[in-house]
Design a protein around this motif. Structure first.
Motif, mmCIF file in Angstrom:
data_model
loop_
_atom_site.group_PDB
_atom_site.id
_atom_site.type_symbol
_atom_site.label_atom_id
_atom_site.label_comp_id
_atom_site.label_asym_id
_atom_site.label_seq_id
_atom_site.Cartn_x
_atom_site.Cartn_y
_atom_site.Cartn_z
ATOM 1 N N SER A 1 10.269 1.402 -7.607
ATOM 2 C CA SER A 1 9.458 1.558 -6.404
ATOM 3 C C SER A 1 9.713 2.916 -5.758
ATOM 4 O O SER A 1 8.776 3.582 -5.307
ATOM 5 C CB SER A 1 9.787 0.439 -5.412
ATOM 6 O OG SER A 1 9.103 0.631 -4.201
ATOM 7 N N GLU A 2 10.973 3.345 -5.733
ATOM 8 C CA GLU A 2 11.330 4.637 -5.158
ATOM 9 C C GLU A 2 10.728 5.784 -5.970
ATOM 10 O O GLU A 2 10.251 6.780 -5.411
ATOM 11 C CB GLU A 2 12.856 4.784 -5.108
ATOM 12 C CG GLU A 2 13.345 6.059 -4.439
ATOM 13 C CD GLU A 2 13.013 6.117 -2.959
ATOM 14 O OE1 GLU A 2 12.924 7.244 -2.419
ATOM 15 O OE2 GLU A 2 12.836 5.049 -2.339
ATOM 16 N N GLN B 1 5.505 1.560 2.138
ATOM 17 C CA GLN B 1 6.355 2.585 2.736
ATOM 18 C C GLN B 1 5.532 3.773 3.228
ATOM 19 O O GLN B 1 5.764 4.311 4.323
ATOM 20 C CB GLN B 1 7.392 3.059 1.711
ATOM 21 C CG GLN B 1 8.337 4.133 2.221
ATOM 22 C CD GLN B 1 9.193 3.691 3.397
ATOM 23 O OE1 GLN B 1 9.469 2.497 3.538
ATOM 24 N NE2 GLN B 1 9.594 4.618 4.232
ATOM 25 N N LEU B 2 4.534 4.182 2.460
ATOM 26 C CA LEU B 2 3.682 5.303 2.858
ATOM 27 C C LEU B 2 2.793 4.937 4.047
ATOM 28 O O LEU B 2 2.473 5.788 4.869
ATOM 29 C CB LEU B 2 2.833 5.754 1.669
ATOM 30 C CG LEU B 2 3.622 6.467 0.561
ATOM 31 C CD1 LEU B 2 2.809 6.556 -0.719
ATOM 32 C CD2 LEU B 2 4.039 7.865 1.010
ATOM 33 N N ALA C 1 5.747 0.762 -2.691
ATOM 34 C CA ALA C 1 5.651 2.195 -2.398
ATOM 35 C C ALA C 1 4.513 2.472 -1.416
ATOM 36 O O ALA C 1 4.648 3.282 -0.491
ATOM 37 C CB ALA C 1 5.436 2.977 -3.686
ATOM 38 N N TYR D 1 7.030 5.818 -5.198
ATOM 39 C CA TYR D 1 6.885 6.351 -3.835
ATOM 40 C C TYR D 1 6.993 7.867 -3.833
ATOM 41 O O TYR D 1 6.176 8.568 -3.219
ATOM 42 C CB TYR D 1 7.954 5.737 -2.925
ATOM 43 C CG TYR D 1 8.185 6.493 -1.637
ATOM 44 C CD1 TYR D 1 7.317 6.356 -0.562
ATOM 45 C CD2 TYR D 1 9.279 7.346 -1.507
ATOM 46 C CE1 TYR D 1 7.533 7.062 0.616
ATOM 47 C CE2 TYR D 1 9.496 8.045 -0.331
ATOM 48 C CZ TYR D 1 8.630 7.903 0.717
ATOM 49 O OH TYR D 1 8.833 8.606 1.877
ATOM 50 N N ARG E 1 3.956 10.301 -2.878
ATOM 51 C CA ARG E 1 4.200 11.164 -1.722
ATOM 52 C C ARG E 1 3.879 12.624 -2.066
ATOM 53 O O ARG E 1 3.209 13.334 -1.313
ATOM 54 C CB ARG E 1 5.664 11.015 -1.300
ATOM 55 C CG ARG E 1 6.017 11.548 0.082
ATOM 56 C CD ARG E 1 7.418 11.071 0.435
ATOM 57 N NE ARG E 1 7.759 11.365 1.809
ATOM 58 C CZ ARG E 1 8.407 12.460 2.191
ATOM 59 N NH1 ARG E 1 8.785 13.341 1.300
ATOM 60 N NH2 ARG E 1 8.676 12.668 3.469
#
Length: 254
Positions: free
Chosen positions: A28-29, A72-73, A69, A32, A36
């Motif tokens: 997921s990171e 989070q954004l 992800a 992301y 991003r």
């Protein structure tokens, strides 16, 4: 089965579950970070919708880490998400863009000044290479590559500041304004004969002049911002003129 064996089996199961969670969090990171960067460099324009299913296919994963992800954004304001709709890149208003630009200015000056003190010869050489990439990409009208080179040019200087918190805050501000700025990029090209601020920035870095580097970085960002705003104002003026002409002449007949 003994109590010890049962306990060992439970521990093994828990460790396996934790490993799965760690792997999912790591994936997921990674997604992301990639999304991003894509938003910052203009891969998605204002109003673009992102399909979680298609992104999962492109990343060769399940929808779950992609969805995490995306969430989070959304929290960071880089995407919008309404119930029943796909995530969307926000359409930034001109007043909000100006507000973000004015917030960025003192932070980027500070990061540039600190970077000028700490930057290495290898990093300065990297800036020369990035500028050359930017020039070639613009000449070939490869706008995404030009934007990526320009972003990395700036953040090479900012990261040299050694202040991770400062760099992360600046990244977040670029994230918010990136799609808006990058959508206008092909319309704001400067004259080829003009000495680009990148060249002047590199020269000031070689001479280790922090205040000059800070001034030149702001000049670079403000010149681009000015051209963007002028282009938008002209587009709005022509749109109003066209609308007025249609109203005056009446609907066209088939």
């Amino acid at each position: 089965m003994s109590v010890t064996e049962s306990y060992d089996d439970d521990d093994a199961a828990q460790e396996a579950d934790e490993a799965i969670d760690r792997n999912r969090d790591s994936l997921s990171e990674q997604i992301y970070t990639r999304l991003r960067l894509a938003l910052m460099t203009g891969l998605y324009g204002p109003g673009a919708r992102l399909s979680i299913r298609k992104l999962a296919v492109s990343y060769n994963t399940s929808p779950t880490p992609v969805r995490e992800a995306i969430v989070q954004l959304v929290r960071e304001g880089a995407l919008e998400l309404r119930l029943g709709y796909q995530p969307r890149v926000p359409v930034l208003s001109i007043p909000r863009y100006i507000s973000i630009r004015e917030t960025r200015a003192p932070l980027e000056r500070l990061a540039a000044e600190l970077g000028a003190v700490n930057i290495t010869e290898e990093e300065i050489q990297r800036l020369r290479e990035l500028h050359d990439t930017w020039v070639k990409s613009e000449a070939q009208e490869q706008w995404k590559a030009a934007l990526a080179a320009n972003q990395e040019f700036h953040f090479t200087i900012y990261r040299a500041s050694g202040n991770e918190v400062l760099v992360h805050v600046i990244e977040n501000l670029w994230l918010l304004s990136g799609p808006f700025v990058n959508n206008q990029y092909p319309n704001i090209l400067q004259a080829a004969s003009k000495v680009h601020p990148h060249v002047l920035i590199i020269d000031a870095l070689v001479r280790r002049s922090p205040s000059e580097v800070g001034d030149l970085v702001l000049r670079d960002t403000r010149e681009g911002s000015y051209l963007i705003l002028q282009q938008l104002k002209e587009t709005q003026r022509l749109g109003k003129k066209k609308t007025a002409a249609k109203q005056k002449n009446g609907p066209a007949l088939d």
